[in-house]
Write an enzyme that holds these catalytic residues in place. Structure first.
Site, PDB file in Angstrom:
ATOM      1  N   ARG A 227      78.944  78.336 -88.418  1.00 57.82           N
ATOM      2  CA  ARG A 227      79.547  79.628 -88.728  1.00 57.82           C
ATOM      3  C   ARG A 227      79.223  80.613 -87.602  1.00 57.82           C
ATOM      4  NH1 ARG A 227      82.573  77.520 -91.675  1.00 57.82           N
ATOM      5  NH2 ARG A 227      82.909  77.884 -93.889  1.00 57.82           N
ATOM      6  N   HIS A 275      88.640  77.400 -85.159  1.00 56.21           N
ATOM      7  CA  HIS A 275      88.101  76.962 -86.457  1.00 56.21           C
ATOM      8  C   HIS A 275      88.917  75.788 -87.011  1.00 56.21           C
ATOM      9  CE1 HIS A 275      85.815  78.223 -90.350  1.00 56.21           C
ATOM     10  NE2 HIS A 275      86.031  76.922 -90.328  1.00 56.21           N
TER      11      HIS A 275
HETATM   12  P1  NDP Z   1      75.089  70.858 -96.123  1.00 55.79           P
HETATM   13  O1  NDP Z   1      74.769  71.861 -97.188  1.00 55.79           O
HETATM   14  O2  NDP Z   1      75.242  69.439 -96.514  1.00 55.79           O
HETATM   15  O3  NDP Z   1      73.970  70.915 -94.981  1.00 55.79           O
HETATM   16  C1  NDP Z   1      73.459  72.128 -94.485  1.00 55.79           C
HETATM   17  C2  NDP Z   1      72.300  71.812 -93.566  1.00 55.79           C
HETATM   18  O4  NDP Z   1      71.805  73.045 -93.026  1.00 55.79           O
HETATM   19  C3  NDP Z   1      71.117  71.152 -94.303  1.00 55.79           C
HETATM   20  O5  NDP Z   1      70.503  70.184 -93.483  1.00 55.79           O
HETATM   21  C4  NDP Z   1      70.183  72.322 -94.540  1.00 55.79           C
HETATM   22  O6  NDP Z   1      68.814  71.981 -94.660  1.00 55.79           O
HETATM   23  C5  NDP Z   1      70.403  73.113 -93.268  1.00 55.79           C
HETATM   24  N1  NDP Z   1      69.973  74.500 -93.450  1.00 55.79           N
HETATM   25  C6  NDP Z   1      70.425  75.405 -94.342  1.00 55.79           C
HETATM   26  N2  NDP Z   1      69.738  76.564 -94.229  1.00 55.79           N
HETATM   27  C7  NDP Z   1      68.824  76.370 -93.247  1.00 55.79           C
HETATM   28  C8  NDP Z   1      67.810  77.168 -92.679  1.00 55.79           C
HETATM   29  N3  NDP Z   1      67.570  78.418 -93.112  1.00 55.79           N
HETATM   30  N4  NDP Z   1      67.039  76.630 -91.704  1.00 55.79           N
HETATM   31  C9  NDP Z   1      67.244  75.367 -91.270  1.00 55.79           C
HETATM   32  N5  NDP Z   1      68.201  74.535 -91.769  1.00 55.79           N
HETATM   33  C10 NDP Z   1      68.979  75.040 -92.748  1.00 55.79           C
HETATM   34  O7  NDP Z   1      76.398  71.397 -95.415  1.00 55.79           O
HETATM   35  P2  NDP Z   1      77.479  70.571 -94.579  1.00 55.79           P
HETATM   36  O8  NDP Z   1      76.766  69.694 -93.641  1.00 55.79           O
HETATM   37  O9  NDP Z   1      78.472  69.976 -95.485  1.00 55.79           O
HETATM   38  O10 NDP Z   1      78.229  71.758 -93.800  1.00 55.79           O
HETATM   39  C11 NDP Z   1      77.500  72.594 -92.919  1.00 55.79           C
HETATM   40  C12 NDP Z   1      78.337  73.797 -92.513  1.00 55.79           C
HETATM   41  O11 NDP Z   1      79.360  73.418 -91.615  1.00 55.79           O
HETATM   42  C13 NDP Z   1      79.118  74.489 -93.641  1.00 55.79           C
HETATM   43  O12 NDP Z   1      78.288  75.312 -94.417  1.00 55.79           O
HETATM   44  C14 NDP Z   1      80.142  75.282 -92.859  1.00 55.79           C
HETATM   45  O13 NDP Z   1      79.602  76.529 -92.506  1.00 55.79           O
HETATM   46  C15 NDP Z   1      80.345  74.454 -91.608  1.00 55.79           C
HETATM   47  N6  NDP Z   1      81.675  73.835 -91.583  1.00 55.79           N
HETATM   48  C16 NDP Z   1      82.510  74.122 -90.539  1.00 55.79           C
HETATM   49  C17 NDP Z   1      83.749  73.547 -90.470  1.00 55.79           C
HETATM   50  C18 NDP Z   1      84.625  73.785 -89.299  1.00 55.79           C
HETATM   51  O14 NDP Z   1      85.801  73.346 -89.319  1.00 55.79           O
HETATM   52  N7  NDP Z   1      84.136  74.414 -88.244  1.00 55.79           N
HETATM   53  C19 NDP Z   1      84.235  72.668 -91.520  1.00 55.79           C
HETATM   54  C20 NDP Z   1      83.269  72.398 -92.542  1.00 55.79           C
HETATM   55  C21 NDP Z   1      82.044  72.979 -92.568  1.00 55.79           C
HETATM   56  P3  NDP Z   1      68.300  71.028 -95.873  1.00 55.79           P
HETATM   57  O15 NDP Z   1      68.772  69.644 -95.481  1.00 55.79           O
HETATM   58  O16 NDP Z   1      66.833  71.162 -95.815  1.00 55.79           O
HETATM   59  O17 NDP Z   1      68.942  71.544 -97.130  1.00 55.79           O
HETATM   60  C1  OXD Z   2      84.743  75.141 -93.613  1.00 54.92           C
HETATM   61  C2  OXD Z   2      85.774  74.164 -93.933  1.00 54.92           C
HETATM   62  O1  OXD Z   2      83.786  75.277 -94.392  1.00 54.92           O
HETATM   63  O2  OXD Z   2      86.831  74.195 -93.245  1.00 54.92           O
HETATM   64  O3  OXD Z   2      84.832  75.782 -92.553  1.00 54.92           O
HETATM   65  O4  OXD Z   2      85.573  73.329 -94.810  1.00 54.92           O
END
Ligand code: NDP
Ligand code: OXD
Length: 312
Positions: A227, A275
């Site tokens: 993000r 995005h």
């Molecule tokens: P998950 O919830 O499965 O994983 C999130 C990861 O981030 C986990 O490993 C979590 O740690 C870690 N995390 C969260 N907060 C912190 C913190 N404060 N410090 C360190 N690590 C942290 O999410 P996804 O993998 O499914 O997706 C991740 C992100 O990707 C989404 O939230 C979205 O913002 C982005 N995204 C972007 C897209 C795009 O097209 N650009 C599409 C889809 C998603 P822990 O394992 O310990 O919980």
């Molecule tokens: C996001 C998505 O979270 O496209 O950005 O799923």
């Protein structure tokens, strides 16, 4: 009993494609597209992406909110979000595969120095760059969740050394794992390419700032597909201007669409994608959505529920 009704509220997803995919697994489903709610009492589930603030309060029998993406920050942006209704997010195998494709594409492009080679070609300059040793190149993933761990696995299989950083302690085969703020510098110092796949939460907003960039290796590269608000833009630009970072690939931005006057657009060390790293796909996501609707109708807990306190 009336067929379960679902309200669909998204300006960037196609309700026809989603309706067809959902009905293929739940033929009796009654899909309504916002703002045509019909009888609000019939609606048991909402399928949303950047829904209008307060819209979810219109449905007295709502039992489930489904985010039409992996990142749930747009849902938490609604100040009138109903308190007690479970929110689930997409954990779609195709969305995950698409993100791994994006990460591998750009890691390989940075590893093989494509931005510098493109610039040299533009100037008709033969600029020999000896290929770097993949086995001695370390890629670090900030976020080792569903997306980060899948991408990490693929990068390790290609031959990179891979590290990962998460909030809580994890073990992922083939990945050197770090967690928590205390271990962030140790994670960053050995990475040649850092990939951000963090969600936007109160704890991650502006997390990647000048201190984080300073902890990265001189000449390293950065990819952000998590993000935009996780990164302090001015600090990233300063790290690029000084040459401390050799390149950044950015898919997500503080404001989207990225404003035309933003410095990122014309920065020679920045690659921009709009995005579109990945997306949810109706055919592969519909079964889990329908499964969750069936669960809540049967009084069971849904899967892939968002932790409201953690914000992801
Ligand atoms: P998950 O919830 O499965 O994983 C999130 C990861 O981030 C986990 O490993 C979590 O740690 C870690 N995390 C969260 N907060 C912190 C913190 N404060 N410090 C360190 N690590 C942290 O999410 P996804 O993998 O499914 O997706 C991740 C992100 O990707 C989404 O939230 C979205 O913002 C982005 N995204 C972007 C897209 C795009 O097209 N650009 C599409 C889809 C998603 P822990 O394992 O310990 O919980
Ligand atoms: C996001 C998505 O979270 O496209 O950005 O799923």
């Amino acid at each position: 009993m009336p067929a379960p009704a679902l309200i669909f509220a998204s300006n960037s997803d196609d309700p026809i494609a989603w309706g067809a995919a959902l009905r293929a697994v739940m033929p009796e489903l009654d899909l309504r597209v916002w703002p045509d709610t019909g009888r609000v009492e019939d609606v048991v589930a909402a399928l949303v992406w950047r829904h209008p603030d307060g819209a979810l309060n219109a449905f007295p029998n709502l039992k489930l909110v489904v985010n039409l993406g992996a990142g749930v920050d747009p849902i938490f942006a609604d100040p009138h979000l109903p308190r007690d209704i479970p929110i689930v997010r997409l954990v779609d195998p195709e969305l995950t595969r698409g993100m791994t494709e994006y990460v591998v594409l750009h890691v390989l492009a940075l590893h093989r120095r494509l931005p510098e080679l493109a610039e040299a070609q533009h100037a008709a300059r033969w600029h020999y760059i000896h290929p770097a040793d993949t086995r001695r190149t370390r890629v670090g993933l900030m976020g080792l969740g569903n997306l980060g761990s899948h991408a990490a696995d693929m990068l390790a299989r290609i031959g990179f050394k891979v590290s990962g950083w998460s909030r809580t302690s994890k073990q992922v085969a083939g990945v050197e794992c770090f967690h928590g703020r205390d271990q962030l510098p140790g994670f960053l110092k050995d990475c040649d390419i850092v990939v951000c796949l963090l969600p936007l939460t109160a704890a991650t907003e502006n997390l990647i700032d000048a201190t984080v960039f300073a902890a990265m290796r001189d000449g390293s590269a950065f990819i952000n597909a998590g993000r935009g608000r996780v990164v302090v833009d001015e600090h990233l630009l300063a790290a690029l201007d000084s040459g401390h970072l050799r390149h950044a690939v950015l898919d997500v931005f503080r404001d989207e669409p990225l404003p035309p006057g933003h410095r990122y657009w014309r920065h020679p060390r920045v690659t921009i994608t709009p995005h579109n790293a990945t997306a949810g796909y109706p055919q592969t996501a519909a079964p889990q959505i329908v499964d969750n609707i069936r669960r809540v109708l049967a009084g069971q807990a849904p899967v892939n529920v968002v932790d409201r306190a953690a914000g992801y």
